[in-house]
Design a protein around this motif. Sequence first.
Motif, PDB file in Angstrom:
ATOM      1  N   UNK A   7       0.897  -1.067   0.029  1.00 58.73           N
ATOM      2  CA  UNK A   7       0.012   0.049   0.027  1.00 58.73           C
ATOM      3  C   UNK A   7       0.859   1.328  -0.023  1.00 58.73           C
ATOM      4  N   UNK A   8       0.518   2.239  -0.682  1.00 58.75           N
ATOM      5  CA  UNK A   8       1.168   3.654  -0.906  1.00 58.75           C
ATOM      6  C   UNK A   8       0.388   4.674  -0.922  1.00 58.75           C
ATOM      7  N   UNK A   9       0.749   5.429   0.081  1.00 60.60           N
ATOM      8  CA  UNK A   9       0.032   6.994  -0.144  1.00 60.60           C
ATOM      9  C   UNK A   9       0.994   8.078   0.370  1.00 60.60           C
ATOM     10  N   UNK A  10       0.516   9.174   0.199  1.00 60.56           N
ATOM     11  CA  UNK A  10       1.694  10.325   0.436  1.00 60.56           C
ATOM     12  C   UNK A  10       0.879  11.520   0.945  1.00 60.56           C
ATOM     13  N   UNK A  11       2.005  12.395   1.272  1.00 59.80           N
ATOM     14  CA  UNK A  11       1.081  13.695   1.994  1.00 59.80           C
ATOM     15  C   UNK A  11       2.001  14.838   1.721  1.00 59.80           C
ATOM     16  N   UNK A  12       1.773  16.062   1.656  1.00 56.31           N
ATOM     17  CA  UNK A  12       2.785  17.146   1.310  1.00 56.31           C
ATOM     18  C   UNK A  12       3.225  17.788   2.971  1.00 56.31           C
ATOM     19  N   UNK A  13       4.426  17.908   3.120  1.00 54.72           N
ATOM     20  CA  UNK A  13       4.776  18.320   4.343  1.00 54.72           C
ATOM     21  C   UNK A  13       5.572  19.635   4.046  1.00 54.72           C
ATOM     22  N   UNK A  14       5.406  20.405   5.263  1.00 55.03           N
ATOM     23  CA  UNK A  14       6.318  21.880   5.200  1.00 55.03           C
ATOM     24  C   UNK A  14       7.451  21.613   5.902  1.00 55.03           C
ATOM     25  N   UNK A  15       7.803  22.498   6.769  1.00 53.46           N
ATOM     26  CA  UNK A  15       9.149  22.501   7.590  1.00 53.46           C
ATOM     27  C   UNK A  15       8.947  21.399   8.761  1.00 53.46           C
ATOM     28  N   UNK A  16       7.689  21.034   9.133  1.00 55.96           N
ATOM     29  CA  UNK A  16       7.409  20.309  10.440  1.00 55.96           C
ATOM     30  C   UNK A  16       6.280  19.583  10.203  1.00 55.96           C
ATOM     31  N   UNK A  17       6.067  18.452  10.945  1.00 57.60           N
ATOM     32  CA  UNK A  17       4.874  17.869  10.894  1.00 57.60           C
ATOM     33  C   UNK A  17       4.858  16.939  12.240  1.00 57.60           C
ATOM     34  N   UNK A  18       3.659  16.603  12.655  1.00 56.77           N
ATOM     35  CA  UNK A  18       3.605  15.825  14.136  1.00 56.77           C
ATOM     36  C   UNK A  18       4.193  14.376  13.676  1.00 56.77           C
ATOM     37  N   UNK A  19       5.017  14.061  14.528  1.00 57.91           N
ATOM     38  CA  UNK A  19       5.990  12.688  14.345  1.00 57.91           C
ATOM     39  C   UNK A  19       4.856  11.581  14.227  1.00 57.91           C
ATOM     40  N   UNK A  20       5.379  10.593  13.142  1.00 54.44           N
ATOM     41  CA  UNK A  20       4.452   9.545  13.221  1.00 54.44           C
ATOM     42  C   UNK A  20       4.976   8.274  14.268  1.00 54.44           C
ATOM     43  N   UNK A  21       6.320   8.608  14.478  1.00 50.13           N
ATOM     44  CA  UNK A  21       7.147   7.652  15.590  1.00 50.13           C
ATOM     45  C   UNK A  21       6.093   7.446  16.644  1.00 50.13           C
ATOM     46  N   UNK A  22       5.488   8.428  17.233  1.00 49.70           N
ATOM     47  CA  UNK A  22       4.576   8.241  18.615  1.00 49.70           C
ATOM     48  C   UNK A  22       3.451   7.457  18.388  1.00 49.70           C
ATOM     49  N   UNK A  23       3.033   7.106  17.237  1.00 50.64           N
ATOM     50  CA  UNK A  23       1.969   6.067  16.652  1.00 50.64           C
ATOM     51  C   UNK A  23       2.447   5.025  16.424  1.00 50.64           C
ATOM     52  N   UNK A  24       3.606   4.839  15.807  1.00 55.19           N
ATOM     53  CA  UNK A  24       4.216   3.350  15.452  1.00 55.19           C
ATOM     54  C   UNK A  24       5.629   3.575  15.295  1.00 55.19           C
ATOM     55  N   UNK A  25       6.291   2.667  16.173  1.00 53.62           N
ATOM     56  CA  UNK A  25       7.943   2.656  16.362  1.00 53.62           C
ATOM     57  C   UNK A  25       8.477   2.429  15.174  1.00 53.62           C
ATOM     58  N   UNK A  26       7.988   1.736  14.125  1.00 56.06           N
ATOM     59  CA  UNK A  26       8.601   1.302  12.753  1.00 56.06           C
ATOM     60  C   UNK A  26       8.980   2.689  12.121  1.00 56.06           C
ATOM     61  N   UNK A  27       8.529   3.695  12.373  1.00 55.02           N
ATOM     62  CA  UNK A  27       8.899   4.963  11.471  1.00 55.02           C
ATOM     63  C   UNK A  27      10.039   5.668  12.314  1.00 55.02           C
ATOM     64  N   UNK A  28      10.512   5.254  13.506  1.00 55.94           N
ATOM     65  CA  UNK A  28      11.397   5.875  14.191  1.00 55.94           C
ATOM     66  C   UNK A  28      12.799   6.295  13.497  1.00 55.94           C
ATOM     67  N   UNK A  29      13.476   5.218  12.752  1.00 54.59           N
ATOM     68  CA  UNK A  29      14.573   5.598  12.144  1.00 54.59           C
ATOM     69  C   UNK A  29      14.335   6.326  10.923  1.00 54.59           C
ATOM     70  N   UNK A  30      13.487   6.075  10.181  1.00 57.67           N
ATOM     71  CA  UNK A  30      12.984   6.966   8.942  1.00 57.67           C
ATOM     72  C   UNK A  30      12.908   8.223   9.193  1.00 57.67           C
ATOM     73  N   UNK A  31      12.167   8.418  10.505  1.00 54.23           N
ATOM     74  CA  UNK A  31      12.060   9.903  10.519  1.00 54.23           C
ATOM     75  C   UNK A  31      13.241  10.698  10.776  1.00 54.23           C
TER      76      UNK A  31
END
Lengths: 491, 260
Positions: free
Chosen positions: A70-94
Amino acid sequence: MSSELALTCRHCEIVRYGEIPVLGYDQFADTVARAISDGDRLVALFVQPEERAEHRLFAISTVREEGSLRICSTLVGNAYPSLTLRCSQAHWFEREIAEIWGIEPQGHPWLKPIRFEAAPVGITEFFSVPGADVHQVAVGPVHAGVIEPGHFRFTCSGEAVLHLEISLGYQHRGVEQALRGGPTPRTIHYMETLAGDTSVGHATAYCQNVETLGHCHVSFRGMVLRSIALELERLANHAGDLGALAGDVGYLPVAAHCGRIRGDFLNLTAFLCGSRLGRGMARPGGVAFDLDEDQLEVLQQKLDQAFADVSMTAQLLWDTPSVVNRFEGTGILTTSQCLELGIVGPPARAAGVEQDVRLDHPSDVYSFAQIPVSLWHTGDVFGRAHVRWLEIVRSVEFIRTRLITLHAEPVRASVKALEPNAISISLVEGWRGEICHVACSDGDGRFRWYKVIDPSFHNWAGLALAMRNQQISDFPLCNKSFNLSYCGHDL
Amino acid sequence: MFKALLTRWKFGNRTIGFPLEAPVLPERFLGRPIIGPEPCGENCAKCFEVCPTTAIEIVERHPTVDLGRCLFCGECQQACPAGLIRFTSNFSLAANKRSDLLVRHDAEQKLVEKLHVEMLRLFGRSLRLRQVSAGGCNGCEVEVNVLGTIVYDLGRFGIQFVASPRHADGLLITGPVTENMRLALQKSYEAVPDPRVVIAVGACAISGGPYIDHPQAHNGAASQLAVDLFIPGCPPHPLTILDGLLRLLGRMPAERISRL
């Protein structure tokens, strides 16, 4: 990701760039977080610049037991609320996103550079624990052996490791950046040197992307020879790892034999293509070298001999109680930790996570012939060693069966111009685990960007967890049982 | 215990006879190229165009291959319409000077000369090296490690890899020297007592390899330190590395010194 919001696709399939959904950030975060909690695994999370001054955040996840992505996307500016807080797998990627693009994942629990692109390498705030008997042990970047550079910071209480912090980036040489605008004559060489011991794995992932975007159908013989090179790479590295594990617990006969047998497998790869690491074998459209009947016969014989030797040697390992005793219960990474962190490859399978790209997302010859997934349930050093041994047995069986089903045809097909404005996701089960390459073409069929995720990128955090409450003296053994790539991580 | 001995007996002695005996190399191995004497076709630059690292230069209508940049992919051999570039199985590739790595149609190969008398007295029978992995892909490290196995048994020549640069007589450097490894390399070098040797192994450590001119890397060890021995390849075959080391230490038997 709930399916109506994300685009469902398969790997090695052309996806129009314009068809990838662009969601609002909240919707995006909900979609990704829900998918992960429903059992998806995050394959990739990365940012790429759009043609305007915006940045686009992509998430790719694999749907458990369905063989789709599954693939999806969003547009981000200089900052966005971290995904890591909701899923640990995003930790290193972020952390990677923040470092490369300067986009802050707000609320990220441990936001530090992973490659030290702009900051002085290794200079960072390390995790610390207060207490009179707590001390830190710092190791690297230059280690005692002939291995790659990295820095390890152990926080210990006596002999026990409370936490291990891994600080990499010493091998960072700017490969992803250099891949933009390709393919060029150098592109395939970048692929073969992303991680030198996985030359065939990474080159195959690249080839699959170029073949997908270039509307190329590889002949069966081409696919078979490419998969043989991939399995030989696995055999050489797994055999070498068993020897290294034996060496780390001081069982020298197996260490010595396996070092030699690993070389025998490397020489088999050199028999295919002249290079012991498989350089020059996998090429877009198939492979660069064919084998005639006599050569196939020789390959078979040499493989049988090497397998007989590695079997005898591995048996020594399992028959020696002091070795098994040192392996068992050391460096445990539990099943739930593996799932939470999105661990891939032998460390995941050693903890009973049934996950193998060759089964879940078959491509090339694996679409026609399945290799059983090698599983164990203990998640310790023994499990990781045993899974390697099972994979050796099954890879040899796979190659043997493939060799007798070959029929004559060209081994390399021609690749047309790359489809413009499209992306292709390619997955390969390298010997360390899931290799993911994402290619995106621009309007002229050149790479708008190219993203590489080595299995080590998912697994380094797993090593840190496995070391908790271990003795610091067990680190070499635990480290070897993962045997992760520094350069594949640092790129 | 009994099984371990039985296995040992069954496997027998696996150490190769090199340098006394000629080694067996894979049939498809690409070693030192030779360049035909005829001039290239008018305006032909096919080899130059396919070379991934611009290792080829066409000088007065003759191709020159820089082994320090060459990845030994063989693309130029396939691209040359006149068959002027031909890779051989000659695995002796190492050189003392960067300029000796240029392969021309009209020049003989210049092999490694042994260290001068005083250095030879110190290191000829016992050389301890600290390996520094300064970026790159780990391919060269893999092949350097192989030298320690029973097949090559580096210890029989008195060469050994040690854990600390303070115990070492020199550095063996792989990788293009990334900016992130520059300081660590410098510190390792300074920790080696004088006199010391510096050996650059692989295309990355010699010229930057595939990462030539990347802003994150430094085009090889020679950009930072004076190098005594260059060992080309991507990665070099273990025999190429061993051959270079033995020649540097004057340990190559007389009959192999001249024969290629």
